[in-house]
Write an enzyme that holds these catalytic residues in place. Structure first.
Site, mmCIF file in Angstrom:
data_model
loop_
_atom_site.group_PDB
_atom_site.id
_atom_site.type_symbol
_atom_site.label_atom_id
_atom_site.label_comp_id
_atom_site.label_asym_id
_atom_site.label_seq_id
_atom_site.Cartn_x
_atom_site.Cartn_y
_atom_site.Cartn_z
ATOM 1 N N GLU A 83 0.842 -1.191 0.000
ATOM 2 C CA GLU A 83 0.000 0.000 0.000
ATOM 3 C C GLU A 83 0.878 1.243 0.000
ATOM 4 O O GLU A 83 0.390 2.352 0.122
ATOM 5 C CB GLU A 83 -0.951 0.003 1.186
ATOM 6 C CG GLU A 83 -0.270 -0.098 2.541
ATOM 7 C CD GLU A 83 -1.248 0.026 3.696
ATOM 8 O OE1 GLU A 83 -1.848 1.097 3.835
ATOM 9 O OE2 GLU A 83 -1.403 -0.960 4.436
ATOM 10 N N CYS A 115 -3.554 -3.251 4.405
ATOM 11 C CA CYS A 115 -2.688 -4.352 4.850
ATOM 12 C C CYS A 115 -3.114 -5.713 4.307
ATOM 13 O O CYS A 115 -2.419 -6.707 4.527
ATOM 14 C CB CYS A 115 -2.660 -4.414 6.370
ATOM 15 S SG CYS A 115 -1.963 -2.946 7.119
ATOM 16 N N HIS A 249 -2.841 -10.298 12.038
ATOM 17 C CA HIS A 249 -2.262 -9.051 11.538
ATOM 18 C C HIS A 249 -1.931 -8.210 12.776
ATOM 19 O O HIS A 249 -2.788 -8.039 13.655
ATOM 20 C CB HIS A 249 -3.271 -8.322 10.645
ATOM 21 C CG HIS A 249 -2.905 -6.898 10.383
ATOM 22 N ND1 HIS A 249 -1.739 -6.552 9.760
ATOM 23 C CD2 HIS A 249 -3.520 -5.732 10.709
ATOM 24 C CE1 HIS A 249 -1.656 -5.229 9.696
ATOM 25 N NE2 HIS A 249 -2.727 -4.705 10.262
HETATM 26 P P1 HMG Z 1 -3.549 6.358 21.934
HETATM 27 O O1 HMG Z 1 -4.930 6.891 21.895
HETATM 28 O O2 HMG Z 1 -2.435 7.319 22.121
HETATM 29 O O3 HMG Z 1 -3.382 5.267 23.055
HETATM 30 O O4 HMG Z 1 -3.243 5.577 20.568
HETATM 31 P P2 HMG Z 1 -4.405 4.800 24.198
HETATM 32 O O5 HMG Z 1 -4.678 5.928 25.121
HETATM 33 O O6 HMG Z 1 -5.571 4.077 23.593
HETATM 34 O O7 HMG Z 1 -3.455 3.752 24.954
HETATM 35 C C1 HMG Z 1 -3.029 2.610 24.318
HETATM 36 C C2 HMG Z 1 -2.957 1.496 25.367
HETATM 37 O O8 HMG Z 1 -1.926 1.818 26.303
HETATM 38 C C3 HMG Z 1 -4.232 1.331 26.174
HETATM 39 O O9 HMG Z 1 -4.384 -0.053 26.428
HETATM 40 C C4 HMG Z 1 -3.917 2.083 27.473
HETATM 41 O O10 HMG Z 1 -4.680 1.629 28.574
HETATM 42 C C5 HMG Z 1 -2.456 1.739 27.626
HETATM 43 P P3 HMG Z 1 -5.823 -0.766 26.187
HETATM 44 O O11 HMG Z 1 -6.763 -0.090 27.104
HETATM 45 O O12 HMG Z 1 -6.184 -0.510 24.734
HETATM 46 O O13 HMG Z 1 -5.595 -2.181 26.485
HETATM 47 N N1 HMG Z 1 -1.706 2.701 28.454
HETATM 48 C C6 HMG Z 1 -0.759 2.337 29.331
HETATM 49 N N2 HMG Z 1 -0.297 1.113 29.701
HETATM 50 C C7 HMG Z 1 0.707 1.070 30.636
HETATM 51 N N3 HMG Z 1 1.225 2.189 31.219
HETATM 52 C C8 HMG Z 1 0.794 3.416 30.878
HETATM 53 C C9 HMG Z 1 -0.254 3.532 29.895
HETATM 54 N N4 HMG Z 1 -0.910 4.564 29.313
HETATM 55 C C10 HMG Z 1 -1.783 4.051 28.447
HETATM 56 N N5 HMG Z 1 1.317 4.501 31.448
HETATM 57 C C11 HMG Z 1 -3.679 3.898 18.892
HETATM 58 C C12 HMG Z 1 -3.343 4.158 20.365
HETATM 59 C C13 HMG Z 1 -3.506 2.405 18.630
HETATM 60 C C14 HMG Z 1 -5.116 4.309 18.622
HETATM 61 C C15 HMG Z 1 -2.694 4.709 17.992
HETATM 62 O O14 HMG Z 1 -1.369 4.307 18.214
HETATM 63 C C16 HMG Z 1 -3.005 4.618 16.522
HETATM 64 O O15 HMG Z 1 -3.844 5.347 15.993
HETATM 65 N N6 HMG Z 1 -2.314 3.678 15.775
HETATM 66 C C17 HMG Z 1 -2.539 3.506 14.346
HETATM 67 C C18 HMG Z 1 -3.831 2.785 14.044
HETATM 68 C C19 HMG Z 1 -3.797 1.299 14.318
HETATM 69 O O16 HMG Z 1 -2.745 0.719 14.481
HETATM 70 N N7 HMG Z 1 -4.980 0.671 14.330
HETATM 71 C C20 HMG Z 1 -5.079 -0.755 14.539
HETATM 72 C C21 HMG Z 1 -6.303 -1.390 13.869
HETATM 73 S S1 HMG Z 1 -6.432 -0.972 12.143
HETATM 74 C C22 HMG Z 1 -5.222 -1.962 11.368
HETATM 75 O O17 HMG Z 1 -4.708 -2.858 11.932
HETATM 76 C C23 HMG Z 1 -4.874 -1.613 9.958
HETATM 77 C C24 HMG Z 1 -3.536 -0.946 9.760
HETATM 78 O O18 HMG Z 1 -2.492 -1.889 9.917
HETATM 79 C C25 HMG Z 1 -3.476 -0.250 8.391
HETATM 80 C C26 HMG Z 1 -3.771 -1.062 7.139
HETATM 81 O O19 HMG Z 1 -4.636 -1.923 7.088
HETATM 82 O O20 HMG Z 1 -3.148 -0.724 6.134
HETATM 83 C C27 HMG Z 1 -3.293 0.142 10.805
#
Ligand code: HMG
Length: 416
Positions: A83, A115, A249
């Site tokens: 992609e 992906c 994935h």
């Molecule tokens: P965010 O909003 O900054 O993070 O971004 P958050 O506040 O949701 O925290 C993440 C996790 O860390 C949470 O755990 C928190 O609790 C924990 P969860 O509740 O989810 O189990 N946390 C902590 N843990 C320990 N100590 C601490 C602490 N603070 C928080 N101090 C987000 C997270 C993944 C949304 C962001 O990184 C993002 O947007 N990433 C890109 C999108 C993505 O990867 N999406 C995945 C699904 S889509 C997909 O897989 C397709 C893709 O590969 C693309 C394609 O297909 O081409 C992306």
């Protein structure tokens, strides 16, 4: 229809540099535990402009052909899932064909659907062989991508880069695919996309997680119905527990944990005929955690140290799993979940081959990681903001390739 078709060999190529996610967290003023425990990462690959999608793809494919001593005349198809291609029209597959000087008799093309493109490529080649159209020839599938969200974004710690090359044939020493049993699920959503002209993806991060989980349920249930119909699994118990391992994935490692909990929830709720109540949730939580450690964690080693490689991410999980456990898994069935934003997904399965342990050893996966150089955050930021057409220079690794620059709109590559 051929009896056995699947993955004969896998190799992986990654950029020469990486950052430590603890360093990145400190530089961003974030608790490092958020990136390491919250998201599950350890390190993240950093591609410089010379390590573009085509160069990484050619490097992985060159190693594949060398390690298996493949006679290029036997290759009938070369398909790249990506992609983050390097041209709106010309296929990465053509660049790879040129760099590796592969035969002109091959069918070459790219597959794109976020992906999922790598799985689309694998299906195209596996079905071509299974139908008999391949007439005894083999196919090469390459998944190559550079995941970019940009500096200081929520997605920043979930970037990465790399390529996975797979030899697909009638001698599936690593994984014989259960063709015709896969389950698919798709819908039109804006969870993650990259509008034309942008280098960085746009993402609705938390929504993308919901879309991914909905896709797990849809495609797993469809696979399960077909697998039961074909006696690949039995009714009773939790069907997902009949799979020795499940590779997902992995956009970030914690996602695989959420996915696995969702998959078990499908089995549990379908068996009970209703949603889990609070007591059932409490009973399930430790079981899901133990099941994740046994069925999924062994596949996450490479993803934790490379990051998201988009199309290659699922196949990085597969390579990790076999690298760690191929001997114990010989003859056993594993599940695989592919997700591409936008979105489309597929749950499928296959049986690990009896010689998988010897075969995966030729990929040298420990060396692929140990040869990398750790860089600081300043250097990482310099690389990420460098103009995309100005490679940092330096020879590519022996046997590898690098993008060297563009002359009159023509991209040129050098071999190491
Ligand atoms: P965010 O909003 O900054 O993070 O971004 P958050 O506040 O949701 O925290 C993440 C996790 O860390 C949470 O755990 C928190 O609790 C924990 P969860 O509740 O989810 O189990 N946390 C902590 N843990 C320990 N100590 C601490 C602490 N603070 C928080 N101090 C987000 C997270 C993944 C949304 C962001 O990184 C993002 O947007 N990433 C890109 C999108 C993505 O990867 N999406 C995945 C699904 S889509 C997909 O897989 C397709 C893709 O590969 C693309 C394609 O297909 O081409 C992306």
């Amino acid at each position: 229809m051929k009896q056995q078709v699947g993955i004969e060999a896998i190799t992986v190529a990654v950029p020469r540099r990486y950052v430590d996610l603890g360093d990145l967290a400190r530089a961003r003023g974030v608790d490092p535990a958020k990136f390491t425990h919250g998201l599950g990462g350890v390190e993240m690959a950093v591609a410089e402009p010379g390590e573009d999608t085509a160069a990484l793809a050619a490097t992985a494919a060159a190693q594949l052909l060398r390690s298996r001593r493949v006679d290029p005349a036997r290759i009938g198809m070369l398909v790249v899932g990506t992609e983050t291609g390097v041209d709106h029209s010309k296929a990465v597959a053509s660049y790879v064909q040129g760099m590796l000087q592969l035969p002109r008799t091959m069918r070459t093309f790219d597959c794109q659907h976020a992906c999922y493109g790598g799985t689309a490529a694998l299906n195209a080649v596996a079905e071509w062989i299974a139908s008999g159209a391949g007439a005894g020839r083999v196919g090469v599938v390459i998944c190559s991508d550079i995941a970019r969200y940009g500096l200081n974004t929520a997605g920043e710690p979930t970037q990465g880069a790399g390529a996975v090359a797979m030899l697909v044939s009638e001698s599936p020493e690593l994984l014989a695919l259960d063709l015709g049993v896969s389950g698919t699920f798709s819908m039109d959503v804006h969870d993650f996309w990259r509008p034309l002209g942008r280098r960085e993806a746009v993402v609705d991060g938390h929504y993308s997680i919901q879309c991914y989980l909905e896709a797990v349920s849809g495609s797993y249930r469809a696979w399960r119905a077909r697998a039961l119909g074909r006696d690949i699994i039995r009714a009773g118990g939790l069907p997902s527990e009949q799979l020795a391992r499940i590779a997902y994935h992995v956009p970030f490692c914690k996602m695989a944990k959420k996915a696995h909990a969702q998959l078990r929830r499908c089995d549990l709720e379908d068996r009970a005929g209703r949603a889990l109540d609070a007591a059932a949730e409490a009973e399930e939580a430790p079981r899901a955690a133990a099941s994740f450690e046994a069925q999924v964690a062994p596949s996450l080693g490479l993803s934790a140290r490379v990051g998201n490689v988009y199309t290659g991410s699922l196949y990085l999980s597969l390579a990790s799993l076999l690298h760690r456990e191929a001997a114990a898994l010989a003859g056993k069935r594993i599940g695989l979940f592919s997700y591409g934003s936008g979105c489309v997904s597929e749950f499928f399965s296959g049986v690990v081959g009896p010689r998988a342990s010897e075969t995966i050893a030729t990929a040298g996966l420990d060396r692929v990681l140990s040869e990398r150089q750790r860089i600081g955050i300043e250097e990482y930021e310099r690389i990420l903001t460098a103009p995309p057409d100005r490679p940092l220079g330096g020879r590519p690794p022996a046997g590898g390739f690098c993008y060297a620059g563009t002359e009159e709109f023509r991209r040129t590559y050098v071999a190491g």
